[in-house]
Every structure is written in structure tokens, then in C-alpha cells.
Write a protein that holds these residues in place. Structure first.
Motif, PDB file in Angstrom:
ATOM      1  N   ALA A 144     -42.834  55.195   7.826  1.00  0.00           N
ATOM      2  CA  ALA A 144     -41.889  54.311   7.134  1.00  0.00           C
ATOM      3  C   ALA A 144     -40.780  53.793   8.049  1.00  0.00           C
ATOM      4  N   THR A 145     -40.235  54.682   8.886  1.00  0.00           N
ATOM      5  CA  THR A 145     -39.037  54.322   9.663  1.00  0.00           C
ATOM      6  C   THR A 145     -39.203  53.036  10.475  1.00  0.00           C
ATOM      7  N   GLY A 148     -38.800  49.601   8.776  1.00  0.00           N
ATOM      8  CA  GLY A 148     -37.543  49.232   8.111  1.00  0.00           C
ATOM      9  C   GLY A 148     -37.396  49.838   6.733  1.00  0.00           C
ATOM     10  N   ILE A 149     -38.194  50.857   6.439  1.00  0.00           N
ATOM     11  CA  ILE A 149     -38.157  51.445   5.105  1.00  0.00           C
ATOM     12  C   ILE A 149     -37.247  52.666   5.090  1.00  0.00           C
ATOM     13  N   PHE A 150     -36.248  52.600   4.243  1.00  0.00           N
ATOM     14  CA  PHE A 150     -35.356  53.734   4.028  1.00  0.00           C
ATOM     15  C   PHE A 150     -35.716  54.368   2.689  1.00  0.00           C
TER      16      PHE A 150
ATOM     17  N   GLY B  52     -35.820  51.764   9.191  1.00  0.00           N
ATOM     18  CA  GLY B  52     -35.127  52.238   7.999  1.00  0.00           C
ATOM     19  C   GLY B  52     -34.440  53.549   8.337  1.00  0.00           C
ATOM     20  N   TYR B  53     -33.279  53.772   7.789  1.00  0.00           N
ATOM     21  CA  TYR B  53     -32.602  55.047   8.070  1.00  0.00           C
ATOM     22  C   TYR B  53     -31.620  55.404   6.969  1.00  0.00           C
ATOM     23  N   ALA B  54     -31.323  56.675   6.879  1.00  0.00           N
ATOM     24  CA  ALA B  54     -30.225  57.172   6.050  1.00  0.00           C
ATOM     25  C   ALA B  54     -29.513  58.197   6.919  1.00  0.00           C
ATOM     26  N   ARG B  62     -23.051  58.745   3.409  1.00  0.00           N
ATOM     27  CA  ARG B  62     -24.367  58.266   3.803  1.00  0.00           C
ATOM     28  C   ARG B  62     -24.302  56.777   4.161  1.00  0.00           C
ATOM     29  N   THR B  64     -27.038  53.637   5.129  1.00  0.00           N
ATOM     30  CA  THR B  64     -28.457  53.305   5.247  1.00  0.00           C
ATOM     31  C   THR B  64     -28.613  51.869   5.722  1.00  0.00           C
ATOM     32  N   ASN B  65     -29.823  51.555   6.171  1.00  0.00           N
ATOM     33  CA  ASN B  65     -30.088  50.176   6.597  1.00  0.00           C
ATOM     34  C   ASN B  65     -29.993  49.215   5.417  1.00  0.00           C
ATOM     35  N   GLU B  66     -30.199  49.741   4.201  1.00  0.00           N
ATOM     36  CA  GLU B  66     -30.079  48.871   3.027  1.00  0.00           C
ATOM     37  C   GLU B  66     -28.622  48.453   2.800  1.00  0.00           C
ATOM     38  N   ARG B 151     -35.555  62.816  12.848  1.00  0.00           N
ATOM     39  CA  ARG B 151     -35.441  61.467  12.272  1.00  0.00           C
ATOM     40  C   ARG B 151     -34.816  60.508  13.281  1.00  0.00           C
TER      41      ARG B 151
END
Lengths: 201, 235
Positions: A144-145, A148-150, B52-54, B62, B64-66, B151
Motif C-alpha cells: 500500500a505505502t 500513496g495509500i494510507f 501513503g503514511y500515518a 498523527r 497522514t498523507n491524506e 514503516r
């Protein structure tokens, strides 16, 4: 006089030919307008190796030769995932016979609760050709990483215990394994189908 | 008019129509060629998806990329334990860019800065907060984050394609890199200080260019930008 009439007809025909050819030519000359966002990277997506809903080992590279649509979700997902999966199902029906050359894969971001059986039942509710994949937490994070998936657990009160916060985009990997398009949540089946057609083998 | 003369006149008309069609096609081809040669619109390549990250920021919250969706984000990768100029070089570039941000015409698109530490053992939120203060960073738009070591490898190594590794003495070696990500989460520029001297003016130009592209994301302007991508009119 007769010739003048002929000349007029010829001129009208010529004008029509020019207008029609401009209309035919223009869409071919302009760059393809996708509904999703186009990526231009040249290195293939990480070749993940996960477990299918029928307990088989599945790699992304197994699908070289056809476009693959990847979605990361989970079966306990209350709204976003079923909506997206339903649109993907509609997209396959919209594609008609071309759907045979497209593979939709949902990767579970909740391996704790999504057993292969449950996942299989879930994805095939939306379309018989859909595949569900799962793996260890680490394997899923590795897949996923880079896409771009969080995702992260979000504790809630109630019987389900927790929800998953997650990125809700759908990603198109082309027949050569390159990530080419991302669609934001809410893209319609028709728009996705129109984009997918461009990547058919 | 004799029949011959009329026939010649008709033929000439046909020829002139053919000429017009050929002329239009030639003009279009000249237009495309001129676009490719003179590149009136320059763009940053849509390279690949940012990971993607948190992660956890300097306040223990936290990130995140979102959270960064819809922002232009400049990332760099470091550890606060090293105060050698070589380690701190890009943290200082981030600071300079933040200070000079009003030179970039980014209109309504927020610009954010994220420094990811690959040394979570040492760089706790408190340490990162102190480091941010030391740098004089405006933390309302600049976050200092870190997280689980495995991660981090996926995020920094395989996601951003930035090399780092811990040496036997506990210090770190890493590729001094900054990465510019657009509002879609797509990597648009990579600045590697080892490959080319870092130039903040370029970054400001790139941010302005990204904003112009966002502003032209509807209507005819979009065609020009899509053509620029198609014909590889890159900065």
C-alpha cells in the motif's frame, strides 16, 4: 450556368469535408483527456505477493498484459468501499466484452477481520471476476505505502469495535505494470470505463 | 466562356480547396512543432505516487498523507542528532524556502513542509519540537514527523526512493534529498543536493508553475498543460 451550379455544389461539399475533417482531426491531435489523474512514471509498481480469497499466492506481475485496477478497502467498511466497489462493478458492465481484459483487485487493509472466504464473498457480490487479496500487516503495508495509500485503525463504540481510516482512490496499473491513473473517490463508472478503454491491450 | 475555360476554372477551384485543406494540416503540424520546440508552457513531470503514511508529529499528533491532499508539500529527510553542515543543509533550505514563500505565487493552494526523521529512537516528539524551534520553523505549516522504523523504510525508501542507512557507530548516512508533491499526492520534483546544487529560486519557480497548472485545470487552458505533459515540456 450549369457549371456554376456544379461549382457551388462542389464548394459546399468541400466546406463540409473540411469541417468534418477538422472535427475528426481535432480530437486526435489533442492530448487524451482522462477523468483520472495521469502519471508518467517509468518504473513498475512494487510487485506485491499476497494471498487471494481462494488461498493462492498472487503477484501483481501475474496480471501483466491487462490493466489492473487496485482498490484498498475492507469488508466491514460502512459506506466508501461498497460505493466504490459498486461503481467498479458497473464499470465492468459498461465495458461489455472488453471487461474480460481488465482485472479489478481489492486489497484488504483489515487482515485481522477479513478472512479470505469473507473477502471472496464480498468482492464477488459486486462482480464475478473481482479478486480479493490479503496478507500479513507487513505485506499489506509494503504493497500500500508506495501507492500513496494510507490506512489506520479508528476505534469506535459499538459492536464492530473499530473502523479503518483509509485513502479511497482507485489506481490503474497498465499492462506493463506501470501506475498510470488515479481516480478520486466518487468517480463514476462511465468515467472510469472511458479511461480504462484507452489502456486496453 | 468556352467549355475548356470553364473546366479549367472548376479544376482550379478544386485545386484551391485541396490547397486549403493541406494548408490547414500544415499549419496544425507547424503549431505542434512550434509547441514542442519553443515550449510556451513548461510543466513538472507527474513522476510517481508519493507514499501513503500515518506518522507522529512534533506535538505527538498523527499526520497522514491524506491531511496533505490539496496542498503542495515539500518533504525532506533527516535526523536531528547530526549538526554537521552536511546533515543540516536541507533543513536550512526548507527554512529559507519557508521564509521566501511569498515570492512563489501559489494563490489559494496551501503549501506545507514535512521533515521526516528516520531516527525515531532519538527523535521523539519533544526532541523534534525543540529542533523545529532551533531552526526557527513556522510549525503552523511545517511538521516534523517520525514513526515505526519498518514503516519508515517503506515510506522513505520504497515510497520516496530516498536512501538512508544507520552506520555501525549509530550515526546515519543518507541521500540529501527534497521532494515536491502536488495536491493529488503525485511526486513532481526531486532535488538531490549531491546531483545538483540546490537552488531555492528553482523551487519557487516550480511552486508557481504548479499553481498555474492548477489554475488552468478547467477549460481550454487544461489542453495546453496536457499538451505540455504529452510533449514532455519539462522544467
Amino acid at each position: 450556368m450549369k457549371n456554376k451550379k456544379g461549382l457551388l455544389i462542389l464548394a459546399v461539399i468541400a466546406i463540409i469535408v473540411v469541417i468534418v475533417s477538422v472535427f475528426i482531426l481535432l480530437p486526435r491531435l489533442k492530448p487524451p483527456a482522462f477523468h483520472g489523474m495521469l502519471l508518467q512514471g517509468t518504473s513498475p509498481v512494487f510487485d506485491f505477493d499476497l494471498t487471494s480469497d481462494t488461498d493462492e499466492s498472487v503477484k501483481l506481475s501475474d496480471f501483466r498484459g491487462k490493466p489492473v485496477l487496485l482498490y484498498f478497502g475492507y469488508t466491514f467498511c460502512p459506506d466508501v468501499c461498497p460505493t466504490t466497489m459498486a461503481e467498479l462493478g458497473r464499470m465492468m458492465r459498461e465495458l461489455g466484452d472488453d471487461a474480460d481484459d481488465v482485472q479489478v483487485i481489492m486489497i484488504s487493509i483489515d487482515p485481522e477481520r477479513d478472512t479470505p472466504e469473507r473477502l471472496g464473498e464480498y468482492v464477488r457480490y459486486f462482480h464475478p471476476s473481482f479478486i480479493g487479496l490479503t496478507g500479513t500487516e507487513d505485506e499489506i503495508a509494503q504493497a500500500a505505502t508506495p501507492l500513496g495509500i494510507f490506512y489506520a485503525k479508528q476505534e469506535v463504540e459499538g459492536a464492530s469495535g473499530y473502523l479503518m481510516d483509509h485513502t479511497a482512490t482507485v489506481l490503474l496499473v497498465d499492462k506493463d505494470g506501470l501506475a498510470r491513473l488515479i481516480w478520486p473517490y466518487g468517480t463514476s463508472a462511465e468515467d472510469m470505463a472511458a479511461d480504462v478503454r484507452y489502456f486496453l491491450p | 466562356m468556352s467549355e475548356d475555360a470553364e473546366r479549367t476554372s472548376v479544376r482550379q477551384k478544386i485545386i484551391s480547396w485541396q490547397g486549403l485543406v493541406i494548408g490547414v494540416i500544415i499549419l496544425l503540424l507547424i503549431g505542434v512543432t512550434a509547441f514542442v520546440i519553443f515550449q510556451p508552457i513548461k510543466v513538472l513531470q507527474r513522476m510517481y505516487l508519493a507514499p501513503g503514511y500515518a506518522l507522529t508529529d512534533q506535538n505527538g499528533d498523527r499526520l497522514t498523507n491524506e491531511d496533505m491532499r490539496g496542498h503542495f508539500v515539500m518533504y525532506n529527510f533527516t535526523y536531528s542528532g547530526c549538526r554537521e553542515p552536511e546533515c543540516q543543509q536541507l533543513d536550512l533550505v526548507m527554512k529559507e524556502l519557508q521564509d521566501r514563500l511569498d515570492e512563489a505565487e501559489t494563490a489559494d493552494t496551501p503549501v506545507s513542509f514535512v521533515t521526516i526523521s528516520f531516527d525515531p529512537e532519538h527523535d521523539t516528539p519533544d526532541v523534534l519540537r525543540a529542533y523545529a524551534e532551533e531552526l526557527g520553523a513556522d510549525t503552523s505549516q511545517w511538521s516534523f514527523v517520525t514513526g515505526d522504523p519498518t514503516r519508515l523504510k517503506y515510506i522513505i525508501g520504497s515510497g520516496f526512493s530516498v536512501y538512508y542507512d544507520q552506520k555501525e557507530d549509530g550515526s546515519w548516512q543518507f541521500s540529501p534529498t527534497m521532494v515536491l508533491v502536488d495536491g493529488w499526492g503525485i511526486v513532481r520534483a526531486i532535488y538531490n543536493a549531491r546531483q545538483r546544487p540546490i537552488n531555492v529560486d528553482n523551487m519557487i519557480e516550480h511552486l508557481t508553475g504548479l499553481q498555474e497548472e492548477v489554475a488552468a485545470s478547467d477549460g481550454v487552458g487544461k489542453l495546453g498543460y496536457e499538451a505540455a505533459h504529452l510533449f514532455l515540456c519539462y522544467y
